[in-house]
Enzyme design. Structure first.
Site, PDB file in Angstrom:
ATOM      1  CG  HIS A  63      -6.595   7.239  -4.175  1.00  0.00           C
ATOM      2  ND1 HIS A  63      -5.602   6.854  -5.054  1.00  0.00           N
ATOM      3  CD2 HIS A  63      -7.759   7.038  -4.837  1.00  0.00           C
ATOM      4  CE1 HIS A  63      -6.132   6.451  -6.181  1.00  0.00           C
ATOM      5  NE2 HIS A  63      -7.444   6.562  -6.088  1.00  0.00           N
ATOM      6  CG  ASP A 171      -7.731   6.133 -10.027  1.00  0.00           C
ATOM      7  OD1 ASP A 171      -8.108   6.726  -9.006  1.00  0.00           O
ATOM      8  OD2 ASP A 171      -7.743   4.892 -10.156  1.00  0.00           O
ATOM      9  CD  GLU A 199      -8.579   3.654  -4.215  1.00  0.00           C
ATOM     10  OE1 GLU A 199      -9.760   3.373  -4.483  1.00  0.00           O
ATOM     11  OE2 GLU A 199      -7.651   3.506  -5.037  1.00  0.00           O
ATOM     12  CD  GLU A 200      -5.542   2.771  -7.522  1.00  0.00           C
ATOM     13  OE1 GLU A 200      -6.269   1.748  -7.583  1.00  0.00           O
ATOM     14  OE2 GLU A 200      -5.786   3.807  -8.154  1.00  0.00           O
ATOM     15  CG  HIS A 310      -6.066   1.168 -12.428  1.00  0.00           C
ATOM     16  ND1 HIS A 310      -6.474   0.143 -11.604  1.00  0.00           N
ATOM     17  CD2 HIS A 310      -6.379   2.318 -11.775  1.00  0.00           C
ATOM     18  CE1 HIS A 310      -7.017   0.654 -10.509  1.00  0.00           C
ATOM     19  NE2 HIS A 310      -6.963   1.977 -10.589  1.00  0.00           N
TER      20      HIS A 310
END
Length: 341
Positions: A63, A171, A199-200, A310
Protein backbone atom coordinates in the site's frame (compact mmCIF):
# COMPACT_ATOMS: atom_id res chain seq x y z
CA UNK A 1 16.13 -0.76 -3.36
CA UNK A 2 17.29 1.64 -0.66
CA UNK A 3 17.48 4.65 -2.97
CA UNK A 4 13.85 4.13 -3.96
CA UNK A 5 12.89 3.43 -0.35
CA UNK A 6 14.35 6.73 0.86
CA UNK A 7 12.71 8.67 -1.96
CA UNK A 8 9.34 7.06 -1.24
CA UNK A 9 9.48 7.75 2.50
CA UNK A 10 10.07 11.45 1.81
CA UNK A 11 6.90 11.79 -0.26
CA UNK A 12 3.54 12.79 1.25
CA UNK A 13 0.84 10.18 0.77
CA UNK A 14 -1.87 10.04 3.44
CA UNK A 15 -4.87 7.82 2.77
CA UNK A 16 -6.94 9.37 0.01
CA UNK A 17 -4.13 11.62 -1.23
CA UNK A 18 -1.48 9.20 -2.48
CA UNK A 19 -0.87 11.15 -5.71
CA UNK A 20 2.82 11.98 -5.16
CA UNK A 21 3.67 8.38 -4.30
CA UNK A 22 1.72 7.03 -7.25
CA UNK A 23 3.35 9.49 -9.66
CA UNK A 24 6.82 8.48 -8.49
CA UNK A 25 6.11 4.77 -8.74
CA UNK A 26 4.53 5.11 -12.16
CA UNK A 27 7.50 7.08 -13.51
CA UNK A 28 9.97 4.51 -12.16
CA UNK A 29 7.95 1.51 -13.37
CA UNK A 30 6.93 2.76 -16.82
CA UNK A 31 10.16 1.83 -18.69
CA UNK A 32 9.78 -1.79 -17.54
CA UNK A 33 6.01 -2.26 -17.66
CA UNK A 34 4.05 -4.30 -20.17
CA UNK A 35 0.79 -2.75 -18.95
CA UNK A 36 -0.17 -0.05 -16.45
CA UNK A 37 -3.64 0.52 -15.02
CA UNK A 38 -5.04 3.07 -12.58
CA UNK A 39 -8.57 2.62 -11.28
CA UNK A 40 -11.03 5.25 -9.97
CA UNK A 41 -9.86 4.61 -6.40
CA UNK A 42 -6.29 5.51 -7.36
CA UNK A 43 -4.66 2.07 -7.20
CA UNK A 44 -1.64 1.68 -9.48
CA UNK A 45 -1.44 -1.76 -11.12
CA UNK A 46 1.62 -2.63 -13.20
CA UNK A 47 2.07 -5.86 -15.16
CA UNK A 48 5.41 -7.22 -16.19
CA UNK A 49 6.08 -10.46 -17.99
CA UNK A 50 8.38 -12.71 -16.06
CA UNK A 51 11.01 -15.21 -17.02
CA UNK A 52 8.24 -17.81 -17.02
CA UNK A 53 4.46 -17.86 -17.54
CA UNK A 54 2.50 -20.03 -15.11
CA UNK A 55 -0.96 -19.58 -16.56
CA UNK A 56 -2.05 -18.12 -13.22
CA UNK A 57 -2.68 -14.50 -12.30
CA UNK A 58 -0.04 -13.70 -9.67
CA UNK A 59 -0.24 -10.45 -7.70
CA UNK A 60 2.12 -8.71 -5.30
CA UNK A 61 0.50 -5.98 -3.21
CA UNK A 62 1.87 -3.09 -1.13
CA UNK A 63 0.00 0.00 0.00
CA UNK A 64 1.08 3.52 -0.91
CA UNK A 65 -0.71 5.42 1.85
CA UNK A 66 0.55 6.48 5.26
CA UNK A 67 -1.19 7.75 8.38
CA UNK A 68 -1.66 11.50 8.56
CA UNK A 69 -3.85 14.44 9.50
CA UNK A 70 -6.86 16.23 8.05
CA UNK A 71 -7.89 19.80 8.88
CA UNK A 72 -11.38 19.97 10.42
CA UNK A 73 -11.63 23.66 11.25
CA UNK A 74 -9.57 26.79 11.83
CA UNK A 75 -9.94 28.69 15.10
CA UNK A 76 -10.21 32.46 15.40
CA UNK A 77 -6.61 32.66 16.58
CA UNK A 78 -5.35 30.71 13.54
CA UNK A 79 -4.86 27.27 15.07
CA UNK A 80 -5.88 24.12 13.19
CA UNK A 81 -8.19 21.58 14.78
CA UNK A 82 -7.71 18.24 13.08
CA UNK A 83 -8.50 14.58 12.90
CA UNK A 84 -6.19 11.64 12.30
CA UNK A 85 -6.20 9.78 9.01
CA UNK A 86 -5.61 6.18 10.02
CA UNK A 87 -4.67 4.85 13.43
CA UNK A 88 -2.39 7.26 15.28
CA UNK A 89 -1.68 7.27 19.02
CA UNK A 90 -2.16 10.89 20.23
CA UNK A 91 0.81 10.46 22.58
CA UNK A 92 3.30 10.26 19.70
CA UNK A 93 2.31 13.52 18.01
CA UNK A 94 2.67 16.16 20.72
CA UNK A 95 5.41 18.60 19.78
CA UNK A 96 5.96 16.93 16.41
CA UNK A 97 6.39 18.83 13.18
CA UNK A 98 3.82 18.28 10.43
CA UNK A 99 3.46 19.50 6.88
CA UNK A 100 0.51 20.57 4.74
CA UNK A 101 2.11 21.04 1.34
CA UNK A 102 4.58 23.88 1.85
CA UNK A 103 3.06 24.89 5.19
CA UNK A 104 4.86 23.66 8.32
CA UNK A 105 3.16 23.27 11.65
CA UNK A 106 3.72 21.89 15.14
CA UNK A 107 1.25 19.77 17.11
CA UNK A 108 0.49 21.50 20.40
CA UNK A 109 -1.39 20.87 23.63
CA UNK A 110 -2.15 22.92 26.73
CA UNK A 111 1.01 23.56 28.75
CA UNK A 112 1.55 21.03 31.54
CA UNK A 113 1.63 23.65 34.30
CA UNK A 114 -1.91 24.67 33.31
CA UNK A 115 -3.32 21.15 33.59
CA UNK A 116 -5.03 19.54 36.55
CA UNK A 117 -3.61 16.42 38.16
CA UNK A 118 -6.42 14.29 36.71
CA UNK A 119 -5.56 15.49 33.19
CA UNK A 120 -1.95 14.47 33.62
CA UNK A 121 -2.98 10.92 34.48
CA UNK A 122 -4.96 10.31 31.26
CA UNK A 123 -4.07 10.01 27.61
CA UNK A 124 -4.76 13.23 25.68
CA UNK A 125 -7.69 13.20 23.31
CA UNK A 126 -7.44 14.40 19.74
CA UNK A 127 -9.85 17.21 20.58
CA UNK A 128 -7.32 18.50 23.11
CA UNK A 129 -4.66 18.95 20.42
CA UNK A 130 -4.14 21.61 17.78
CA UNK A 131 -1.66 22.39 15.02
CA UNK A 132 0.15 25.72 15.20
CA UNK A 133 1.23 26.90 11.73
CA UNK A 134 2.47 30.26 13.01
CA UNK A 135 -0.54 32.19 11.67
CA UNK A 136 -1.33 35.57 13.22
CA UNK A 137 -5.04 34.83 13.02
CA UNK A 138 -7.80 33.00 11.19
CA UNK A 139 -7.45 34.94 7.95
CA UNK A 140 -3.73 34.26 7.78
CA UNK A 141 -4.29 30.56 8.42
CA UNK A 142 -7.04 30.37 5.81
CA UNK A 143 -4.64 31.78 3.24
CA UNK A 144 -2.42 28.72 3.78
CA UNK A 145 -4.75 25.77 4.51
CA UNK A 146 -8.42 24.88 4.29
CA UNK A 147 -10.69 22.36 6.00
CA UNK A 148 -10.23 19.04 4.25
CA UNK A 149 -6.52 19.56 3.55
CA UNK A 150 -4.29 16.58 4.28
CA UNK A 151 -1.07 16.69 6.28
CA UNK A 152 1.73 14.25 7.12
CA UNK A 153 4.55 14.05 9.63
CA UNK A 154 7.54 16.16 8.58
CA UNK A 155 10.25 13.72 9.58
CA UNK A 156 13.58 12.86 7.96
CA UNK A 157 15.07 9.58 6.80
CA UNK A 158 18.02 8.80 9.09
CA UNK A 159 20.38 5.83 9.39
CA UNK A 160 21.53 5.30 12.97
CA UNK A 161 22.84 2.78 15.47
CA UNK A 162 23.73 -0.74 14.38
CA UNK A 163 22.07 -0.85 10.98
CA UNK A 164 18.75 0.83 11.79
CA UNK A 165 16.72 3.34 9.80
CA UNK A 166 14.31 5.92 11.21
CA UNK A 167 11.66 7.57 9.04
CA UNK A 168 8.02 8.35 8.68
CA UNK A 169 5.97 6.07 6.41
CA UNK A 170 8.17 2.98 6.55
CA UNK A 171 4.73 1.36 6.66
CA UNK A 172 4.43 0.63 3.77
CA UNK A 173 6.94 2.43 1.58
CA UNK A 174 9.34 -0.46 2.21
CA UNK A 175 6.82 -2.77 0.56
CA UNK A 176 6.47 -0.36 -2.36
CA UNK A 177 10.25 -0.24 -2.79
CA UNK A 178 10.48 -4.04 -2.76
CA UNK A 179 7.80 -4.37 -5.45
CA UNK A 180 9.37 -1.65 -7.59
CA UNK A 181 12.81 -3.25 -7.40
CA UNK A 182 11.57 -6.71 -8.40
CA UNK A 183 9.53 -5.19 -11.22
CA UNK A 184 12.63 -3.43 -12.56
CA UNK A 185 14.73 -6.59 -12.29
CA UNK A 186 12.11 -8.73 -14.08
CA UNK A 187 10.21 -11.18 -11.90
CA UNK A 188 10.54 -14.95 -12.02
CA UNK A 189 6.95 -15.27 -13.32
CA UNK A 190 4.38 -13.03 -14.98
CA UNK A 191 3.28 -10.71 -12.17
CA UNK A 192 0.90 -7.88 -11.42
CA UNK A 193 2.50 -5.37 -9.06
CA UNK A 194 -0.35 -3.67 -7.23
CA UNK A 195 0.27 -0.45 -5.27
CA UNK A 196 -2.91 0.13 -3.29
CA UNK A 197 -4.57 3.15 -1.70
CA UNK A 198 -6.42 3.71 1.57
CA UNK A 199 -5.10 0.68 3.44
CA UNK A 200 -4.76 2.66 6.66
CA UNK A 201 -8.46 3.58 6.73
CA UNK A 202 -9.91 0.15 6.02
CA UNK A 203 -8.01 -1.64 3.21
CA UNK A 204 -10.35 -0.02 0.70
CA UNK A 205 -8.12 0.15 -2.36
CA UNK A 206 -7.23 -3.53 -2.19
CA UNK A 207 -10.87 -4.47 -2.60
CA UNK A 208 -11.29 -2.74 -5.96
CA UNK A 209 -7.82 -3.64 -7.27
CA UNK A 210 -8.35 -7.32 -6.55
CA UNK A 211 -11.80 -7.25 -8.14
CA UNK A 212 -10.21 -5.78 -11.27
CA UNK A 213 -7.22 -8.13 -11.55
CA UNK A 214 -8.87 -11.37 -10.38
CA UNK A 215 -5.67 -12.92 -8.98
CA UNK A 216 -5.32 -16.62 -8.30
CA UNK A 217 -2.60 -16.05 -5.72
CA UNK A 218 -1.29 -12.96 -3.94
CA UNK A 219 1.55 -11.98 -1.64
CA UNK A 220 1.08 -8.88 0.50
CA UNK A 221 4.37 -7.12 1.35
CA UNK A 222 3.91 -5.04 4.49
CA UNK A 223 5.30 -3.63 7.72
CA UNK A 224 4.14 -4.90 11.09
CA UNK A 225 4.41 -3.83 14.71
CA UNK A 226 7.54 -4.85 16.61
CA UNK A 227 7.25 -4.31 20.36
CA UNK A 228 10.62 -5.79 21.31
CA UNK A 229 11.15 -3.40 24.18
CA UNK A 230 12.53 -4.03 27.65
CA UNK A 231 9.28 -3.46 29.55
CA UNK A 232 7.10 -5.60 27.22
CA UNK A 233 6.65 -9.30 28.13
CA UNK A 234 8.11 -11.64 25.51
CA UNK A 235 4.73 -13.07 24.50
CA UNK A 236 3.44 -9.56 23.77
CA UNK A 237 6.38 -8.31 21.72
CA UNK A 238 4.66 -9.54 18.51
CA UNK A 239 7.98 -9.75 16.59
CA UNK A 240 11.50 -8.39 16.83
CA UNK A 241 13.67 -5.96 14.90
CA UNK A 242 16.70 -7.86 13.52
CA UNK A 243 14.66 -11.08 13.75
CA UNK A 244 14.25 -11.36 9.99
CA UNK A 245 11.23 -11.15 7.70
CA UNK A 246 7.88 -11.77 9.40
CA UNK A 247 5.67 -14.50 7.95
CA UNK A 248 2.27 -14.24 9.66
CA UNK A 249 -0.15 -17.15 9.86
CA UNK A 250 -3.08 -15.07 11.14
CA UNK A 251 -4.06 -11.53 12.07
CA UNK A 252 -7.31 -9.79 12.91
CA UNK A 253 -8.41 -9.70 9.28
CA UNK A 254 -6.99 -12.83 7.72
CA UNK A 255 -6.20 -16.49 8.27
CA UNK A 256 -3.39 -16.76 5.73
CA UNK A 257 -3.38 -19.64 3.28
CA UNK A 258 -1.68 -22.55 5.03
CA UNK A 259 -0.03 -23.76 1.85
CA UNK A 260 1.48 -20.35 1.13
CA UNK A 261 2.62 -20.00 4.74
CA UNK A 262 4.48 -23.30 4.37
CA UNK A 263 5.84 -22.26 0.97
CA UNK A 264 7.28 -19.05 2.40
CA UNK A 265 8.71 -20.74 5.47
CA UNK A 266 10.32 -23.54 3.48
CA UNK A 267 11.63 -21.14 0.83
CA UNK A 268 13.27 -19.05 3.53
CA UNK A 269 14.84 -22.10 5.19
CA UNK A 270 16.25 -23.47 1.94
CA UNK A 271 17.79 -20.12 1.00
CA UNK A 272 19.08 -19.22 4.45
CA UNK A 273 16.73 -16.21 4.74
CA UNK A 274 16.18 -15.24 8.36
CA UNK A 275 12.50 -15.25 9.30
CA UNK A 276 10.12 -15.16 12.24
CA UNK A 277 6.39 -15.21 12.79
CA UNK A 278 4.13 -13.06 14.97
CA UNK A 279 3.59 -14.08 18.59
CA UNK A 280 0.21 -12.37 18.76
CA UNK A 281 -2.86 -12.32 16.55
CA UNK A 282 -2.93 -8.57 15.97
CA UNK A 283 -3.18 -5.95 13.26
CA UNK A 284 -4.34 -6.45 9.69
CA UNK A 285 -3.29 -5.97 6.08
CA UNK A 286 -4.76 -5.65 2.60
CA UNK A 287 -5.02 -9.44 2.67
CA UNK A 288 -8.20 -9.03 4.70
CA UNK A 289 -9.97 -7.71 1.61
CA UNK A 290 -8.02 -9.63 -1.01
CA UNK A 291 -8.68 -13.14 0.26
CA UNK A 292 -12.45 -12.49 0.19
CA UNK A 293 -12.53 -11.08 -3.35
CA UNK A 294 -14.86 -12.71 -5.85
CA UNK A 295 -14.70 -16.49 -5.26
CA UNK A 296 -11.69 -16.18 -2.93
CA UNK A 297 -7.95 -15.68 -3.36
CA UNK A 298 -5.04 -17.60 -1.86
CA UNK A 299 -3.05 -15.02 0.09
CA UNK A 300 0.25 -15.02 1.95
CA UNK A 301 2.19 -12.17 3.52
CA UNK A 302 5.71 -11.11 4.38
CA UNK A 303 6.36 -8.09 6.57
CA UNK A 304 9.07 -5.89 8.00
CA UNK A 305 9.21 -5.76 11.81
CA UNK A 306 8.88 -2.05 12.64
CA UNK A 307 9.15 -0.29 15.99
CA UNK A 308 6.99 2.80 16.71
CA UNK A 309 4.83 2.15 13.65
CA UNK A 310 2.35 4.90 12.65
CA UNK A 311 4.59 7.55 14.13
CA UNK A 312 7.03 10.16 12.78
CA UNK A 313 9.90 7.89 13.85
CA UNK A 314 9.23 4.37 12.59
CA UNK A 315 12.33 2.21 13.04
CA UNK A 316 13.41 -0.83 11.03
CA UNK A 317 16.62 -2.78 10.45
CA UNK A 318 18.43 -2.89 7.13
CA UNK A 319 19.05 -6.62 7.54
CA UNK A 320 15.31 -7.27 7.96
CA UNK A 321 14.57 -5.18 4.86
CA UNK A 322 16.98 -7.31 2.87
CA UNK A 323 15.24 -10.44 4.18
CA UNK A 324 11.85 -9.11 3.06
CA UNK A 325 13.28 -8.43 -0.40
CA UNK A 326 14.89 -11.86 -0.64
CA UNK A 327 11.78 -13.69 0.53
CA UNK A 328 9.53 -11.81 -1.89
CA UNK A 329 11.82 -12.82 -4.76
CA UNK A 330 11.82 -16.38 -3.45
CA UNK A 331 8.02 -16.46 -3.41
CA UNK A 332 7.86 -15.75 -7.12
CA UNK A 333 10.61 -18.28 -7.83
CA UNK A 334 8.66 -20.94 -5.93
CA UNK A 335 5.48 -20.09 -7.85
CA UNK A 336 7.40 -20.67 -11.06
CA UNK A 337 8.84 -24.01 -9.94
CA UNK A 338 5.77 -25.61 -8.39
CA UNK A 339 2.57 -26.90 -9.97
CA UNK A 340 0.59 -27.11 -6.70
CA UNK A 341 0.28 -23.35 -6.08
Amino acid sequence: MFESFQALCALPGPSGAEDAVRDYLRSQAAPYADEILTDPMGNLMVFRKGRKSTGKTVMLAAHMDEVGFIVKRITEDGMLKFGFVGGVDPRVVIGRRVRFGDTIGVVGIKAVHLTRAAERRTMPKTDDLYIDIGAAGKASAEAQVSPGDYGVFDSGFVAFGDGLIKSKAIDDRLGCAVLLTILQEQPAVDTWFCFTVQEEVGTRGAATACYRLKPDVCLVVESTTAADLADVPAHKQVCAVRGGAVIPFMDRGTIYDAGLFSLLRDAADRRGIKWQTKHMVAGGTDAGRIHQSRAGVRVGAVALPTRYIHSPACVGAVEDMECVMALTRAFLEEIGERDDV
